[in-house]
Write a protein that holds these residues in place. Structure first.
Motif, mmCIF file in Angstrom:
data_model
loop_
_atom_site.group_PDB
_atom_site.id
_atom_site.type_symbol
_atom_site.label_atom_id
_atom_site.label_comp_id
_atom_site.label_asym_id
_atom_site.label_seq_id
_atom_site.Cartn_x
_atom_site.Cartn_y
_atom_site.Cartn_z
ATOM 1 N N TRP A 143 -42.111 62.951 -28.477
ATOM 2 C CA TRP A 143 -42.569 63.825 -29.413
ATOM 3 C C TRP A 143 -43.346 64.945 -28.952
ATOM 4 N N TRP A 146 -41.069 67.356 -26.723
ATOM 5 C CA TRP A 146 -40.149 68.152 -27.434
ATOM 6 C C TRP A 146 -40.803 68.823 -28.434
ATOM 7 N N ARG A 147 -41.887 68.744 -28.731
ATOM 8 C CA ARG A 147 -42.527 69.599 -29.901
ATOM 9 C C ARG A 147 -42.534 71.052 -29.505
ATOM 10 N N ASP A 154 -40.901 70.048 -36.271
ATOM 11 C CA ASP A 154 -41.793 68.893 -35.559
ATOM 12 C C ASP A 154 -41.575 67.647 -36.456
ATOM 13 N N ALA A 157 -38.744 65.782 -36.262
ATOM 14 C CA ALA A 157 -38.108 65.089 -35.129
ATOM 15 C C ALA A 157 -39.171 63.920 -35.218
#
Length: 376
Positions: A143, A146-147, A154, A157
């Motif tokens: 996280w 990939w934020r 977000d 995700a």
């Protein structure tokens, strides 16, 4: 000269190892002692405490509120984290603290009933919780990596990664689904979603909403945006406090005649269950109650018969299996089955007239979700 060069190479390798150790481990140790590390550990312990029965007995919505507060602590730290390694470590710390509290009962089974030394039982619980928290560590690391700094993206995700972590923990290596986040939501209005999403989908939606609330918090408490955020948080908190009434949609309805059921509970303390001198009275009590019950179905608890059929007194198991020949009479009895060659199982034996005609003489279901240790 050769010796001096060899010594220099050894010293150089040693210094390299020390530098690598410092770069790999010291940031983690500094994180544990930092304010962020304290918040993460506090959040994990809060989530663990939320699942305690005493919390729900005090006030049912307190479970959902406490685990939400715990997750807020983790997300607040992760939202300001830029290093993937520290993000993964923070989530791992949170998960370890959460699962130690959620699975602490295994310490009782190992130490009090299994006779394992206290330090070894405690270490076993810690090792199990730390291992199972690897799934959550991957959530934190991925996280952070990939934020995109977009609240909706977000939050979704985070919800997706949370769902994958809980599913992995529930199924890999037969699974260890204890202390799932969805369990803490069954006493509040979120339970209306449970029939549609299941316990893991429920937990994922909750995690996504909490993430959205944390990520959308304005930097300054002014303006229309702050007012909208406050209103959203109030709605979220209200959903965690309101206790549900009757469901708007009924998912079941009675069909045919009602099934009469007898539930047996011998109330045998676990520290007496496997004492040879006490097993004969226990077996006699269960046999008597099974035979006396006149209902359609009789259900005895897990390992109500604590011995393998081959270890029981001669003729006992055959008499029990053949004791349900009348049509319409059925029984479910917990019993260990198997052998050294084939492996042992924690099973349920289904007894009935139809079952007596099978190759085993009874129907059989083997428990799938097993505790790595402390299964009894």
């Amino acid at each position: 000269v050769g010796q001096r060069r060899g010594s220099a190479l050894v010293q150089s390798d040693a210094h390299t190892c020390v530098r690598r150790f410092d770069r790999a481990v010291m940031p983690l140790l500094r994180f544990v002692s930092s304010r962020d590390g304290c918040w993460v550990l506090f959040g994990g312990l809060l989530h663990a405490l939320a699942l305690s029965p005493w919390v729900a007995q005090a006030w049912a919505p307190l479970t959902a509120l406490m685990q939400t507060a715990g997750l807020v602590c983790l997300l607040w730290v992760l939202s300001r984290q830029t290093e993937v390694k520290l993000g993964a470590f923070a989530a791992w710390l949170y998960g370890t603290a959460w699962l130690i509290g959620g699975t602490g009962w295994t310490y009782v089974s190992l130490h009090r009933f299994g006779g394992l030394p206290a330090w070894l039982a405690g270490f076993s619980v810690l090792a199990l919780s730390a291992f199972l928290s690897i799934y959550l560590a991957m959530v934190g690391g991925f996280w952070v990596k990939w934020r995109r700094n977009r609240v909706g993206v977000d939050a979704c995700a985070w919800a997706g990664l949370w769902l994958l972590a809980e599913l992995a923990r529930a199924w890999i290596f037969t699974g260890f689904p204890w202390a799932a986040s969805g369990y803490g939501l069954v006493d509040v209005s979120w339970r209306w979603l449970a029939p549609w999403l299941g316990v893991y989908g429920l937990g994922a939606c909750w995690a996504g909403c909490v993430a959205a609330a944390v990520l959308a918090m304005p930097s300054k408490p002014v303006g229309r945006g702050f007012a909208v955020w406050i209103a959203s948080v109030v709605v979220l908190l209200a959903s965690l406090v309101v206790q549900p009434g009757a469901a708007a949609v009924q998912f079941t309805k009675p069909v045919g005649q009602a099934l009469s059921v007898t539930l047996l509970q011998g109330n045998v303390p676990q520290d007496e269950k496997f004492v040879p001198e006490l097993q004969v009275p226990m077996l006699m009590w269960h046999t008597q109650q099974l035979m006396l019950a006149k209902t359609d179905l009789v259900v005895a608890p897990e390992t109500a018969i604590p011995l393998l059929p081959s270890q029981l007194p001669e003729g006992y198991w055959d008499a029990l299996v053949s004791g349900f020949p009348p049509p319409g009479r059925h029984a479910l009895v917990g019993v260990p089955l198997g052998s050294f060659e084939d492996g042992y199982t924690n099973s349920i034996a289904g007894l009935s007239a139809a079952a007596s005609k099978t190759s085993f003489g009874f129907y059989r279901y083997d428990k799938h979700h097993l505790v790595p240790f402390g299964e009894f």
